[in-house]
Design a protein around this motif. Structure first.
Motif, mmCIF file in Angstrom:
data_model
loop_
_atom_site.group_PDB
_atom_site.id
_atom_site.type_symbol
_atom_site.label_atom_id
_atom_site.label_comp_id
_atom_site.label_asym_id
_atom_site.label_seq_id
_atom_site.Cartn_x
_atom_site.Cartn_y
_atom_site.Cartn_z
ATOM 1 N N GLU A 1 51.406 17.322 28.975
ATOM 2 C CA GLU A 1 50.264 16.737 29.676
ATOM 3 C C GLU A 1 49.089 16.513 28.726
ATOM 4 O O GLU A 1 48.353 15.523 28.848
ATOM 5 N N ALA A 2 48.911 17.429 27.777
ATOM 6 C CA ALA A 2 47.848 17.269 26.783
ATOM 7 C C ALA A 2 48.103 16.039 25.918
ATOM 8 O O ALA A 2 47.179 15.286 25.595
ATOM 9 N N ALA A 3 49.357 15.830 25.541
ATOM 10 C CA ALA A 3 49.712 14.661 24.735
ATOM 11 C C ALA A 3 49.474 13.373 25.510
ATOM 12 O O ALA A 3 49.007 12.374 24.947
ATOM 13 N N GLY B 1 45.385 8.242 25.430
ATOM 14 C CA GLY B 1 44.381 7.241 25.729
ATOM 15 C C GLY B 1 43.454 6.966 24.557
ATOM 16 O O GLY B 1 42.683 5.999 24.566
ATOM 17 N N LYS B 2 43.514 7.809 23.521
ATOM 18 C CA LYS B 2 42.660 7.658 22.343
ATOM 19 C C LYS B 2 43.374 7.013 21.164
ATOM 20 O O LYS B 2 42.749 6.663 20.176
ATOM 21 N N GLY B 3 44.687 6.868 21.272
ATOM 22 C CA GLY B 3 45.469 6.303 20.177
ATOM 23 C C GLY B 3 46.885 6.857 20.214
ATOM 24 O O GLY B 3 47.272 7.542 21.166
ATOM 25 N N ARG C 1 46.227 8.336 15.965
ATOM 26 C CA ARG C 1 46.049 7.306 14.936
ATOM 27 C C ARG C 1 45.971 5.962 15.640
ATOM 28 O O ARG C 1 46.825 5.639 16.468
ATOM 29 N N THR C 2 44.954 5.167 15.311
ATOM 30 C CA THR C 2 44.780 3.867 15.933
ATOM 31 C C THR C 2 45.552 2.806 15.166
ATOM 32 O O THR C 2 46.059 3.054 14.065
ATOM 33 N N GLU D 1 42.263 7.972 11.813
ATOM 34 C CA GLU D 1 42.749 9.222 12.383
ATOM 35 C C GLU D 1 41.609 9.951 13.092
ATOM 36 O O GLU D 1 40.458 9.874 12.670
ATOM 37 N N GLN D 2 41.949 10.649 14.155
ATOM 38 C CA GLN D 2 40.944 11.410 14.888
ATOM 39 C C GLN D 2 41.597 12.633 15.511
ATOM 40 O O GLN D 2 42.738 12.562 15.978
#
Length: 218
Positions: A151-153, A158-160, A181-182, A187-188
């Motif tokens: 669920e965390a993944a 939604g961020k990349g 990674r976008t 990377e974030q």
């Protein structure tokens, strides 16, 4: 004047011989040493930048080679080995260099399993028992939590593209951590709350990156 004569002579010799030549000329001051030091620094920076570029290309290759998402890899691992997923990471296998999903599963009898999942098909390639010494710490951190690694993944997706997700059981604020990674290669790192599933930027990691950038510039 002597410096110009030496360079002219070497250049002429190179042209006549059809080859190349290198001249080291010195003057009465330290300009030559200063230039050599500057060139050495530029070479060092260039080498470091080249290594960073290679690392970025390697990370891009890992992401592009995976059709299976982090949640899908976790679900596949759990079908093969029941238990609690503590981490999943898209990485190279030590022996073959092949990119796979490595999923760590803590079973009900407190046995750790490392499950390898094919990033193209989602098929489990193999699993092996691992020895870990933080079982009690992991159990304590997850006790009463409502958000799983899968669920965390999904929340971080939604961020990349999620390339890793894992439990941060250290410190006061325990949470899931995910790296994304976008499409542009950025990377974030993110933190996902164990109870609400809320996704927030990992400020501590951002500060570490800023510090590393400052060190590189010095």
């Amino acid at each position: 004047m002597k410096r110009n004569i030496v360079i002219a002579a070497v250049t002429a010799a190179a042209l006549i011989g059809g080859g190349t030549a290198t001249a080291i000329a010195t003057t009465g001051d330290d300009q030559g040493s200063a230039r050599q030091a500057a060139n050495a620094k530029l070479s060092d920076d260039g080498t470091r930048d080249d290594q960073d570029d290679r690392d970025d290309r390697d990370d891009d290759a890992k992401v592009s080679s995976s059709d299976v998402t982090a949640p899908e890899a976790i679900a596949s691992a759990l079908k093969h080995t029941s238990g609690t997923v503590v981490s999943a990471e898209l990485d190279d296998e030590d022996d073959t260099g092949k990119v796979v999903w490595n999923v760590d599963v803590l079973s009900g009898d407190n046995t750790w399993h490392s499950v390898s999942v094919d990033p193209s098909s989602g098929k489990v390639l193999g699993a092996q028992a691992d020895d870990e010494d933080d079982t009690a710490q992991v159990r304590a951190a997850l006790k009463g939590s409502s958000v799983t690694a899968e669920e965390a993944a999904k929340a971080a997706a939604g961020k990349g593209v999620v390339t890793s997700v894992g439990l941060d059981e250290d410190g006061k604020d325990k949470s899931w951590e995910a790296e994304t990674r976008t499409s542009g290669g950025a990377e974030q790192d993110w933190k996902i709350d164990l109870d609400s599933g809320k996704v927030t930027a990992d400020r501590a990691d951002a500060q570490d990156d800023d510090a590393d950038d400052a060190d590189d510039q010095d």
